[in-house]
Design an enzyme around this catalytic site. Structure first.
Site, short mmCIF file in Angstrom:
data_model
loop_
_atom_site.label_atom_id
_atom_site.label_comp_id
_atom_site.label_asym_id
_atom_site.label_seq_id
_atom_site.Cartn_x
_atom_site.Cartn_y
_atom_site.Cartn_z
N CYS A 146 48.27 41.05 45.75
CA CYS A 146 49.20 39.96 45.40
C CYS A 146 49.80 40.18 44.02
O CYS A 146 51.00 39.93 43.81
CB CYS A 146 48.49 38.61 45.47
SG CYS A 146 48.15 38.11 47.17
N ASN B 106 46.97 30.68 52.61
CA ASN B 106 46.44 31.89 53.26
C ASN B 106 46.40 31.72 54.77
O ASN B 106 46.13 30.64 55.29
CB ASN B 106 45.09 32.34 52.68
CG ASN B 106 44.06 31.25 52.58
OD1 ASN B 106 44.37 30.09 52.35
ND2 ASN B 106 42.80 31.62 52.74
N GLU C 213 44.75 33.55 57.98
CA GLU C 213 43.75 34.56 58.40
C GLU C 213 43.97 34.98 59.85
O GLU C 213 44.81 34.42 60.56
CB GLU C 213 42.34 34.00 58.16
CG GLU C 213 42.09 33.75 56.68
CD GLU C 213 40.66 33.35 56.35
OE1 GLU C 213 39.87 33.05 57.26
OE2 GLU C 213 40.34 33.37 55.14
N CYS D 1 47.25 36.67 52.11
CA CYS D 1 46.94 35.71 51.05
C CYS D 1 48.08 34.71 50.85
O CYS D 1 49.25 35.02 51.12
CB CYS D 1 46.74 36.44 49.71
SG CYS D 1 45.33 37.54 49.64
N CYS E 152 44.32 38.48 44.12
CA CYS E 152 43.87 39.84 44.42
C CYS E 152 44.88 40.87 43.92
O CYS E 152 46.02 40.55 43.58
CB CYS E 152 43.62 39.99 45.92
SG CYS E 152 45.10 40.29 46.89
N GLU F 132 49.51 33.74 48.12
CA GLU F 132 50.54 34.16 47.15
C GLU F 132 51.63 34.98 47.82
O GLU F 132 52.81 34.81 47.54
CB GLU F 132 49.90 35.00 46.03
CG GLU F 132 48.90 34.25 45.17
CD GLU F 132 47.47 34.31 45.69
OE1 GLU F 132 47.27 34.35 46.93
OE2 GLU F 132 46.55 34.32 44.87
N1 THU Z 1 42.91 34.72 49.27
C1 THU Z 1 44.14 34.25 48.90
O1 THU Z 1 44.87 33.66 49.69
N2 THU Z 1 44.53 34.46 47.62
C2 THU Z 1 43.75 35.02 46.65
O2 THU Z 1 44.19 35.12 45.52
C3 THU Z 1 42.41 35.50 46.98
C4 THU Z 1 42.03 35.44 48.41
C5 THU Z 1 42.48 34.45 50.66
C6 THU Z 1 42.43 35.64 51.57
C7 THU Z 1 41.42 35.17 52.59
O3 THU Z 1 42.09 34.37 53.56
C8 THU Z 1 40.47 34.29 51.81
O4 THU Z 1 41.18 33.91 50.63
C9 THU Z 1 39.16 34.94 51.42
O5 THU Z 1 39.37 36.18 50.83
#
Ligand code: THU
Length: 160
Positions: free
Chosen positions: A115, A62, A64, A73, A112, A75
């Site tokens: 994704c 991920n 940010e 994310c 999520c 994925e």
């Molecule tokens: N996140 C992911 O990378 N994948 C997921 O399946 C759920 C959430 C990340 C997004 C964000 O950077 C952090 O987790 C918190 O939501």
């Protein structure tokens, strides 16, 4: 037409010990990938490892952003990279491992909705299932033999 039920289909392994070596290795690649996630705001780290038909593995984690919605994310970082590097190639499996700051997750983090939709697009495009393996830092492994099992009644281009 008969009444029928549409549901989720997830196989829960108590841990990774019963998995094939290739699956264990893919989870290991995802676990390693989460360590280099850029997650300064949530501290929640996710790693994804995409196994191509050729045996090539593409990783993502991920990313940010100070403007929160601009982040992405793990994925989608991984599957978009796979789509860019290996257009037209089949994706076999995706392993996803998540680690929360300051607590031990009792079950894998759920990918999520965005994704799921993004991976579903590739599944439909390639016309063959994409397997998912989900795990927290350790413990139970959730296996879906197709992304569609995590997105029943998904929206695809057949509606357009
Ligand atoms: N996140 C992911 O990378 N994948 C997921 O399946 C759920 C959430 C990340 C997004 C964000 O950077 C952090 O987790 C918190 O939501």
């Amino acid at each position: 037409m008969e009444k029928r039920h549409i549901g989720f289909d997830i196989l829960v392994h108590p841990d990774a010990s019963g998995l094939a070596d290739a699956d264990k290795q893919l989870l290991q690649r995802a676990r390693k990938a989460l360590e280099t996630a850029y997650a300064p705001y949530s501290g929640f780290k996710v790693g994804a490892a995409v196994l191509m038909d050729s045996g090539e593995v593409v990783i993502g984690n991920n990313q940010e952003n100070a403007s929160y919605p601009s982040g992405l994310c793990a994925e989608r970082v991984a599957v978009f990279q796979a789509g860019a590097r290996f257009p037209g190639e089949i994706i076999r499996s995706i392993a996803i491992v998540a680690k929360a700051p300051g607590k031990q997750l009792s079950a894998p983090a759920a990918p999520c909705g965005n994704c799921r939709q993004s991976i579903y697009e590739y599944e439909k495009k390639q016309g063959s299932p994409i397997r998912l393996l989900l795990q927290a830092a350790e413990g139970a492994v959730y296996e879906c033999s197709s992304l569609s099992d995590l997105l029943p009644m998904g929206f695809d281009n057949s509606f357009l």
